[in-house]
Write an enzyme that holds these catalytic residues in place. Structure first.
Site, short mmCIF file in Angstrom:
data_model
loop_
_atom_site.label_atom_id
_atom_site.label_comp_id
_atom_site.label_asym_id
_atom_site.label_seq_id
_atom_site.Cartn_x
_atom_site.Cartn_y
_atom_site.Cartn_z
N HIS A 505 42.37 45.55 39.49
CA HIS A 505 43.11 44.74 40.48
C HIS A 505 44.62 44.89 40.29
O HIS A 505 45.34 45.24 41.23
CB HIS A 505 42.70 43.28 40.32
CG HIS A 505 43.43 42.33 41.21
ND1 HIS A 505 42.86 41.76 42.32
CD2 HIS A 505 44.70 41.83 41.15
CE1 HIS A 505 43.74 40.97 42.91
NE2 HIS A 505 44.87 40.99 42.22
N GLU A 506 45.10 44.64 39.07
CA GLU A 506 46.54 44.74 38.84
C GLU A 506 47.03 46.17 39.00
O GLU A 506 48.17 46.40 39.42
CB GLU A 506 46.89 44.19 37.46
CG GLU A 506 46.58 42.71 37.27
CD GLU A 506 47.23 41.82 38.31
OE1 GLU A 506 48.29 42.20 38.86
OE2 GLU A 506 46.67 40.74 38.60
N HIS A 509 47.95 46.62 42.56
CA HIS A 509 49.31 46.15 42.83
C HIS A 509 50.33 47.17 42.32
O HIS A 509 51.34 47.45 42.97
CB HIS A 509 49.57 44.81 42.12
CG HIS A 509 48.96 43.63 42.78
ND1 HIS A 509 49.11 43.36 44.13
CD2 HIS A 509 48.21 42.60 42.27
CE1 HIS A 509 48.48 42.23 44.42
NE2 HIS A 509 47.93 41.75 43.32
N HIS A 512 50.67 49.98 44.63
CA HIS A 512 51.39 49.54 45.83
C HIS A 512 52.91 49.62 45.60
O HIS A 512 53.68 49.97 46.50
CB HIS A 512 50.98 48.10 46.17
CG HIS A 512 51.21 47.71 47.59
ND1 HIS A 512 51.04 46.42 48.03
CD2 HIS A 512 51.60 48.42 48.68
CE1 HIS A 512 51.32 46.35 49.33
NE2 HIS A 512 51.67 47.55 49.74
#
Length: 725
Positions: A505-506, A509, A512
């Site tokens: 998940h991180e 980010h 991104h």
């Protein structure tokens, strides 16, 4: 999230407006700074200060070893004075406003302040001490007032307004036009068009919010650090795995010491056979910051009152109405209706799960909140022959991280090369990230382990944002932070599967922030409304459980054997186990957040007890006693010391997008389908906030998202196929 949002974490709901930042929730006054805001800094104070020098460091990282706590305040004062000069030059420019002399000039302003503040707020998140804590309480309101002095600056707003009215005749390209649109929106939403008295009141509210939200976070950290469960009798460690016991053994204390970081908490609550100790840890966790000097209840009430008042001054029914206006949900009712659609089947499933656990223990005792983790694991083992301790040896941090890097390479063509860069802590590892053409994308720094100086949870941030103004091609410095338990020296870091998902998940980010191809910091990297920005992170969680991916990174730490196919199948079959609990605890917190921020001024002012309000809200939605909301109000830092006020629902809303988005790969019958991955890279990871979130998603997916993949992914068969939101 990135350092624009670190300002929200550490300065309450304040996020930088202009000066290379975006999506902000702050304001400022037309007048010069008050007498109390007059800053004086001498050359002697700045002598030898690293923030006054060019950083001759690899990739331009801050010279962490050279920066001392005493450097921050003088550097911050100097940087603020420079920003004031830059803003005054823009606002007082006698020339007609142009895109370059106003909009670009604002985007370039505050370079030194960004460097100082980004470093400071990152370090206070990972290496906080008493001195930094005191500094944080001084700097937060100082920065709040300073940025209020920008977004409520009348002459400056007039220049922006003039350009906005002329926007169709300025010959702007897409990125230029978007920058103008977002800067104008930021001024309007900060209150720039309001009368002078209202602006002044908003400025006062913002300053007080900055102090309160900073205090909330510091209270929580102190309360979290202040609780330790010490076990000296080995009989009381029954059920605990050898690797967990080794990770929490404190030689100096001569005891096994369990704190309140989420990783250790969940592991103990799942494994421990000692019901009395589980209850002690459970109460230590849920009652944090609820009494004594660290009581956050009164702070939560005051923050809610001020946010309600500020929203009313700006013409909104509530803070939630203000916040959601620019987000995908649009209104509080839209967010609540969505949450309730998933809440109802989730709560019913949770009641079934409770009945299963009660059946297991019979009449011996009534299942309580401190029993849930432990007996859910027992039911799972009995039903699916799946034991967490059986899985952990296959999830070694080194292999999991390499698997995430390999996934990014196959999807997007990027590579991660380890580099020797001094970080803020010796455990930090760094990687030079390159695009498929070999060009440098950014530096990626990972800080994986818990410590007392580090705030809880997991997050992504940046020490430097991407920028390509005038072709400068500045690439970002991106960080990922987890809070894994540190293993004994020489032992591998074995992860629970939920921690594997958190890493992916991180990492989403992080990608991104790294892959962005936007020229302007205002909407580069991790940008967009809250209920969209979790999508690029959450979609990568799907790969973590795919058999094809598990075959790559899930290898036994001792033997190197790939995780057995039959174990993967048992994981798949059990994937929705305990989904009622997971759904219910999360949505309970999301509904609580909405209700705090849907309060009108009169309703907020009538509050006297945060816990009473919380209980009334949760009882009204039918939450059962055996389940706590994921966050109680007094430790709900996302909303009272961070940037998620009226937005915690965003994780579930984004799950609509990530579930529907991953379905595109499934429909292509290839989880690494090149065409689908190329669209995902272009329209999501590279595009930042270039367009409105729903348009970016449609450009990737070719259609609006359906909620059905989300419901099916959680094992809920409600709703009508094809429903859209």
């Amino acid at each position: 999230m990135k350092n624009k949002e670190l300002y929200a974490i550490f300065v309450g709901s304040l996020l930088l407006v202009g000066c290379g930042s975006s999506d902000k929730d702050a304001a400022v006054s037309d007048t010069a700074p008050a007498e109390a805001d007059v800053l004086i800094v001498t050359e002697a104070e700045l002598a030898g200060n690293p923030f006054m020098q060019e950083w001759d460091t690899p990739y331009g990282v801050p010279p962490f070893a050279a920066i001392e706590n005493s450097h921050y305040m003088p550097a911050m004062k100097k940087a603020i004075l420079e920003l004031r000069t830059e803003v005054a030059a823009i606002a007082d420019n006698s020339a007609e406003p142009t895109f370059d002399n106003t909009i670009i000039a604002m985007e370039l302003a505050g370079e030194r302040l960004n460097a100082v503040a980004n470093t400071f707020f990152n370090i206070t998140g990972t290496e906080l001490d008493d001195e930094l804590s005191d500094l944080q309480q001084q700097l937060s309101p100082m920065l709040s007032r300073e940025f209020d002095a920008i977004t409520l600056n009348g002459p400056l707003f007039a220049r922006v307004q003039t350009l906005y009215e002329q926007r169709d005749s300025l010959g702007l390209d897409e990125q230029d036009a978007r920058l103008l649109e977002l800067q104008h929106r930021q001024f309007i939403r900060a209150g720039a068009a309001l009368d002078a008295d209202t602006k002044e009141r908003i400025t006062e509210i913002n300053a007080e919010l900055a102090e309160l939200t900073t205090k909330f976070g510091l209270n929580l950290l102190a309360a979290t650090k202040g609780f330790k469960l010490e076990i000296v009798d080995e009989e009381q460690t029954a059920g605990l795995s050898d690797d967990f016991k080794a990770s929490v053994w404190d030689e100096e204390a001569g005891a096994w010491v369990i704190g309140l970081n989420r990783s250790a908490y969940e592991t103990f609550m799942t494994q421990s056979e000692n019901r009395e100790l589980r209850e002690k840890l459970f109460n230590g966790y849920r009652l944090r910051a609820s009494a004594g000097d660290n009581d956050n209840g009164p702070l939560a009430i005051r923050v809610a009152q001020l946010r309600a008042k500020r929203a009313a001054l700006m013409g909104y029914e509530s803070h939630a109405h203000y916040q959601l206006e620019t987000r995908m949900a649009k209104t509080p009712q839209g967010a609540e209706d969505f949450l309730l659609r998933v809440w109802r089947p989730g709560l019913e499933r949770a009641k079934e799960e409770l009945a299963d656990m009660q059946s297991m223990v019979g009449d011996e005792f009534k299942i309580s909140g401190h029993d849930w983790w432990h007996y859910a694991e027992k039911v799972r083992k009995a039903r699916y022959d799946l034991d967490e301790n059986e899985m952990k040896p296959f999830f070694n941090l080194d292999e999991v991280r390499a698997g995430a890097f390999g996934m990014a390479n196959r999807l997007f063509g990027v590579t991660f090369e380890p580099v020797d860069v001094e970080g803020w802590n010796p455990i930090v590892t760094s990687y030079d990230v390159k695009d498929e053409d070999g060009s440098h994308l950014g530096l990626f720094m990972m800080d994986m382990y818990a410590r007392d100086s580090k705030r809880g949870g997991a997050w992504m941030s940046t020490y430097r944002d991407a920028s390509n103004i005038n072709g400068d091609n500045i690439r970002p410095i991106v960080t990922n932070n987890l809070n894994l338990s540190t293993p004994p020296e020489g032992e591998p870091t074995l992860m629970r599967f939920s921690e594997v998902e958190t890493l992916f998940h991180e990492f989403g980010h992080g990608l991104h922030g790294l892959l962005t191809q936007i020229d302007y910091p205002t909407f580069s990297g991790v940008d967009g409304p809250r209920d969209y920005t979790e999508f690029p992170a959450q979609i990568l969680e799907h790969w973590a459980s795919e058999p094809e991916m598990l075959a790559i990174f899930a290898r036994h730490y001792a033997t190197g054997d790939v995780i057995p196919t039959e174990l993967v199948e048992r994981m798949r079959v059990a994937s929705n186990f305990n989904q009622g609990f997971t759904t219910t605890e999360y949505i309970a917190a999301s509904l609580l957040d909405l209700r705090w921020h849907m309060l009108t001024v009169d309703e907020a002012n009538a509050l006297t007890d945060a816990r009473v309000f919380e209980e009334e809200v949760l009882r009204g939605y039918g939450l059962i006693d055996e389940i706590e909301p994921r966050y109680r109000s007094q430790y709900f830092s996302h909303i009272f010391a961070g940037g998620y006020s009226a937005g915690y629902y965003a994780y579930l809303w984004s799950e609509i997008l990530d579930s529907d988005g991953f379905a595109a790969f499934k429909q292509a019958e290839n989880i690494f389908d090149p065409a689908t991955a190329a669209r995902l890279k272009k329209w999501v990871y590279q595009s930042g906030g270039l367009r409105e979130a729903d348009e970016l998603y449609r450009n990737f997916r070719g259609q609006d998202p359906s909620i059905e993949p989300l419901l099916e992914g959680r094992g809920f068969k409600t709703g009508t196929a094809g429903d859209e939101t």
